[in-house]
Scaffold this motif. Structure first.
Motif, mmCIF file in Angstrom:
data_model
loop_
_atom_site.group_PDB
_atom_site.id
_atom_site.type_symbol
_atom_site.label_atom_id
_atom_site.label_comp_id
_atom_site.label_asym_id
_atom_site.label_seq_id
_atom_site.Cartn_x
_atom_site.Cartn_y
_atom_site.Cartn_z
ATOM 1 N N ILE A 328 -0.959 25.825 -7.630
ATOM 2 C CA ILE A 328 0.476 25.562 -7.438
ATOM 3 C C ILE A 328 0.743 24.083 -7.725
ATOM 4 N N ALA A 329 -0.081 23.223 -7.124
ATOM 5 C CA ALA A 329 0.113 21.776 -7.319
ATOM 6 C C ALA A 329 -0.100 21.391 -8.774
ATOM 7 N N ASP A 330 -1.049 22.044 -9.429
ATOM 8 C CA ASP A 330 -1.255 21.767 -10.851
ATOM 9 C C ASP A 330 -1.631 23.030 -11.609
ATOM 10 N N CYS A 348 -3.599 18.960 -5.126
ATOM 11 C CA CYS A 348 -2.985 19.499 -3.912
ATOM 12 C C CYS A 348 -3.291 18.571 -2.743
ATOM 13 N N ILE A 349 -2.289 18.334 -1.888
ATOM 14 C CA ILE A 349 -2.545 17.462 -0.731
ATOM 15 C C ILE A 349 -2.822 18.266 0.548
ATOM 16 N N GLY A 350 -2.781 19.592 0.432
ATOM 17 C CA GLY A 350 -3.098 20.412 1.613
ATOM 18 C C GLY A 350 -2.061 20.321 2.720
ATOM 19 N N CYS A 351 -0.783 20.174 2.338
ATOM 20 C CA CYS A 351 0.270 20.049 3.352
ATOM 21 C C CYS A 351 0.864 21.400 3.757
ATOM 22 N N ASN A 352 0.661 22.412 2.935
ATOM 23 C CA ASN A 352 1.170 23.770 3.186
ATOM 24 C C ASN A 352 2.693 23.883 3.181
ATOM 25 N N ILE A 353 3.360 22.950 2.547
ATOM 26 C CA ILE A 353 4.806 23.114 2.372
ATOM 27 C C ILE A 353 5.085 24.359 1.520
ATOM 28 N N ARG A 365 8.415 25.576 -2.304
ATOM 29 C CA ARG A 365 8.394 24.254 -2.915
ATOM 30 C C ARG A 365 6.951 23.787 -2.908
ATOM 31 N N CYS A 366 6.664 22.785 -3.724
ATOM 32 C CA CYS A 366 5.371 22.115 -3.636
ATOM 33 C C CYS A 366 5.618 20.619 -3.596
ATOM 34 N N THR A 367 4.960 19.948 -2.675
ATOM 35 C CA THR A 367 5.112 18.497 -2.545
ATOM 36 C C THR A 367 4.700 17.784 -3.824
ATOM 37 N N GLN A 368 3.607 18.241 -4.414
ATOM 38 C CA GLN A 368 3.083 17.570 -5.602
ATOM 39 C C GLN A 368 3.753 18.041 -6.892
#
Ligand code: ADP
Ligand code: SF4
Length: 695
Positions: A328-330, A348-353, A365-368
């Motif tokens: 998802i992040a990339d 991925c920053i592992g925030c689970n947003i 959504r994805c933070t990254q």
């Protein structure tokens, strides 16, 4: 596999690009996008299709749907996944399979019969399970299953066969039966917790696995000539199908499915946030599985490092690198490794947003990756920007997540970008927050963008540049983004107290800004009041305990960090508070801050309660730091003469929210430069349900 001439990948990573056979089909490489939700599902099918297509383009070898409900007697309303109940569900899924296969990936479908996990609030059918038991959902719906008799089991098998055939018609290559995370009937039959039957489907492991044996054999008979049939199981269910027994199960049925996709335990465990779970954390549970089967084994672990991936393959832990969040992040993660561009991976920053989109039935959504789930809705691509417009220069003020993403994305479009930052480092809030306990991975939001901006000759960064409105007017950039962030309030206002509360100036009061700047309370007894309900309250409580304070965490909610139910972290956060010795007071608002302590009020009865303390930390609301924007707005009449066409405030400076909202705002700013949206037009595409006949 021999490298092609265009590949510049490090030979160390060649093993990741070897083809792997799964039953009758072959995956082109070892990158396996495991099923993941996205909050769109059947409501937004084309948005999901394009999201999966970007993964195909990004080089994944196998790409899966989210869970697909296979029959109306088992559905998980209010959650929005996919459905394959009737032939008329096939076209949307056929579009999905076509997109997944568009660049040579295998298209996978995860079939789910939710059993104990489906309340059937929409279809109103009576839920069915191995035995009569309460439905187990996030909402504790007051509904129970009826125990399936032999006819019910025969029906269930028939419905599966119908779903296999529909999946084949839709064009999928791989089926996975969902038996993980407590969410699928296969697991419900396997687990001695949810299956206490006394017939041939209950008791011994052999009996409890009878259903899966039947379902897989029948799948092979129905579609196994062209489709692979895999199983997705939990590696460990505490008190139920524990890891030891799971290993016995794999040994017992090692070669029955074409593939074993093994994920941690509960969804909370499997999608462990970086605050609590390291990359590759499930290795102790999954290692040794491969020795019990000749079929390929998939495992997850929030893998973003190709070295960690190679290590898992070389040491015989896994055959496929499973990934949901890293994909998802990339979505281009495999391609970047293949092209020797590892440093371009958006980790991925592992925030689970991303999970919150599913939990709130909105859209993920994805933070990254701000383009996630906007691929079709807005035509945003994770790697390509729209062409540059007519104007040429952009000033971005503030180098937090919003400003960094605005500068990166505008730079990618080809604008001349100046990024002005008041401080001496990039990152804004993520620079500060990444130093807090457990939040180091937040720094990846800055690191990815700093690296990208560093490669662009048309993006210049200026530190020690706290700009005034006068300076902005003098510089005369055509477009200005004000991304100056936010400040935490110190008057108690948030959700419980809508108006400021009385604060005695004799009591030292701190905000998260103070603590992140290194200004810590001196006294020992600290009351931390959390009316924010996301991660900050718990993280700061942890920080204060580390510094030797005795912390009482007070919240008007019934749980610590209540919103983190949506990020699957809440239980871990509250457990950590308890383990660290934090005193927890829930369901109490803060009424006053006095010179020797605070007064609380019960959230239900209003009954007051006094609490003595040496200092108070208020984790309440944030206010936009928008003074610069207002100053510029007040001089709007001078913009044209200064050469300024637009001034926009973005991110926390417009409205404080999680980091993902800021990166999204920055990206949107850059996308929309020089574009005009027609009056009244929606900013994104949507699908509207086709009306049925009225008779
Ligand atoms: P967001 O989450 O919206 O990106 P942050 O609070 O993370 O917001 O970042 C805001 C950044 O803006 C901080 O790094 C801050 O130092 C910077 N900043 C604030 N005011 C100014 C200003 N007038 N000129 C330049 N930079 C500013
Ligand atoms: Fe990773 Fe967070 Fe993006 Fe999810 S939202 S994929 S956890 S960075």
């Amino acid at each position: 596999m021999p490298k092609d001439n265009t590949s510049r990948r490090d030979p160390r990573y060649d093993v990741l690009f070897e083809p792997v056979r799964i039953g009758p089909v072959v995956a082109k490489n070892r990158f396996y996008q495991v099923p993941h939700c996205n909050g769109g599902g059947y409501r937004d099918p084309s948005a999901v299709v394009e999201m999966r297509r970007t993964k195909a383009e990004g080089g994944w070898g196998v790409i899966f749907t989210e869970q697909v409900e296979l029959h109306p007697t088992s559905e998980i309303t209010p959650f929005i996944e996919l459905r394959l109940w009737e032939d008329k569900d096939i076209p949307a899924l056929a579009r999905m399979a076509e997109a997944m296969k568009s660049h040579g990936a295998l298209a996978g479908i995860e079939l789910a019969y939710s059993g104990v996990n489906g309340s059937n609030l929409y279809t109103r059918e009576v839920p069915r399970g191995p035995m009569s038991s309460p439905i187990l959902t996030f909402y504790k719906d007051p509904v129970s299953t009826r125990a399936m008799d032999r006819q019910d089991i025969r029906d269930l098998r028939r419905w599966h066969v119908e779903a296999y055939r529909r999946a084949k018609t839709a064009g999928f290559d791989v089926i996975e039966l969902y038996g993980a995370h407590g969410f699928g009937i296969v697991q419900h039959f396997l687990s001695p917790l949810t299956n206490q039957r006394t017939d041939e489907y209950g008791g011994s492991l052999e009996n409890r696995s009878r259903l899966l044996r039947e379902l897989i054999s029948e799948a092979k008979d129905a579609v196994g000539d062209t489709m692979a049939v895999g199983l997705r199981l939990s590696l460990h269910e505490a008190g139920g199908l524990e890891n030891r027994e799971l290993r016995d199960l794999i040994a017992m049925h090692g070669d029955l499915p074409d593939l074993w996709d093994l994920g941690h335990g509960t969804w909370e465990a499997c999608s462990g946030p970086s605050r609590f779970v390291e990359e590759g954390a499930q290795e102790p549970l999954v290692s040794g599985s491969k020795a019990r089967t000749t079929k390929p084994v998939v495992g997850v672990g929030r893998f973003t490092s190709p070295d960690a991936m190679v290590s898992q393959i070389r040491r015989g832990v896994l055959d496929f690198i499973g990934a949901a969040r890293p994909s998802i992040a990339d979505p281009f993660l495999p391609r970047k490794i293949d092209e020797g561009r590892v440093e371009d991976i958006r980790e991925c920053i592992g925030c689970n947003i991303c999970v919150t989109g599913d939990m709130t039935m909105s859209i993920s959504r994805c933070t990254q990756n701000p383009t996630f789930m906007e691929e079709w809705r807005k035509g945003w691509h994770p790697e390509r920007m729209n062409d540059k417009g007519a104007s040429g220069t952009v000033l971005v003020i503030g180098a937090g997540p919003a400003g960094l993403e605005a500068a990166r994305a505008a730079g990618r479009r080809g604008y001349e970008v100046a990024l002005a930052e008041a401080g001496t480092e990039l990152g804004g809030r993520v620079r500060l927050e990444s130093r807090l306990p457990g939040l180091a991975a937040w720094g990846r939001v800055r690191d990815y963008r700093a690296h990208q901006i560093g490669q662009m000759a048309n993006v210049s960064t200026y530190f020690d540049s706290r700009l005034s409105a006068q300076e902005v007017l003098e510089f005369g950039f055509e477009h200005v983004a004000v991304a100056t962030g936010s400040v935490w309030r110190r008057d108690g206002v948030a959700r419980h107290n809508l108006a400021p509360i009385p604060v005695d100036p004799a009591m030292p009061v701190f905000t998260p800004d103070d603590l992140m700047a290194g200004r810590l309370p001196e006294g020992r007894e600290i009351v931390l009041y959390d009316d924010d309900h996301y991660y900050m309250g718990g993280v700061l409580a942890e920080l204060l305990v580390q510094k030797g304070a005795a912390v009482t965490l007070v919240t008007p909610a019934n749980l610590v960090s209540e919103w983190t139910l949506n990020t699957l972290e809440q239980r871990r956060i509250q457990a950590r508070m308890i383990e660290r010795g934090v005193t927890i007071v829930t369901a109490h608002g803060l009424s006053t801050v006095g010179r020797d302590g605070v007064t609380l009020g019960c959230a239900f009865t209003g009954r007051p309660r006094a609490l003595a303390c040496d200092a108070v930390v208020l984790v309440t609301a944030r206010l936009p730091d928008d003074a610069l924007w207002h100053a510029l707005k007040a001089r709007e009449g001078e913009w044209a003469a200064a050469g300024i066409r637009t001034v926009r405030r973005i991110g926390d400076a417009e409205s404080p929210a999680p980091i993902a909202w800021a990166t999204y705002a920055g990206h949107r700013f850059a996308r929309e430069l020089d574009s005009v949206t027609a009056e009244g037009a929606l900013a994104f595409r949507r699908e509207v349900t086709e009306l049925g006949p009225m008779e």
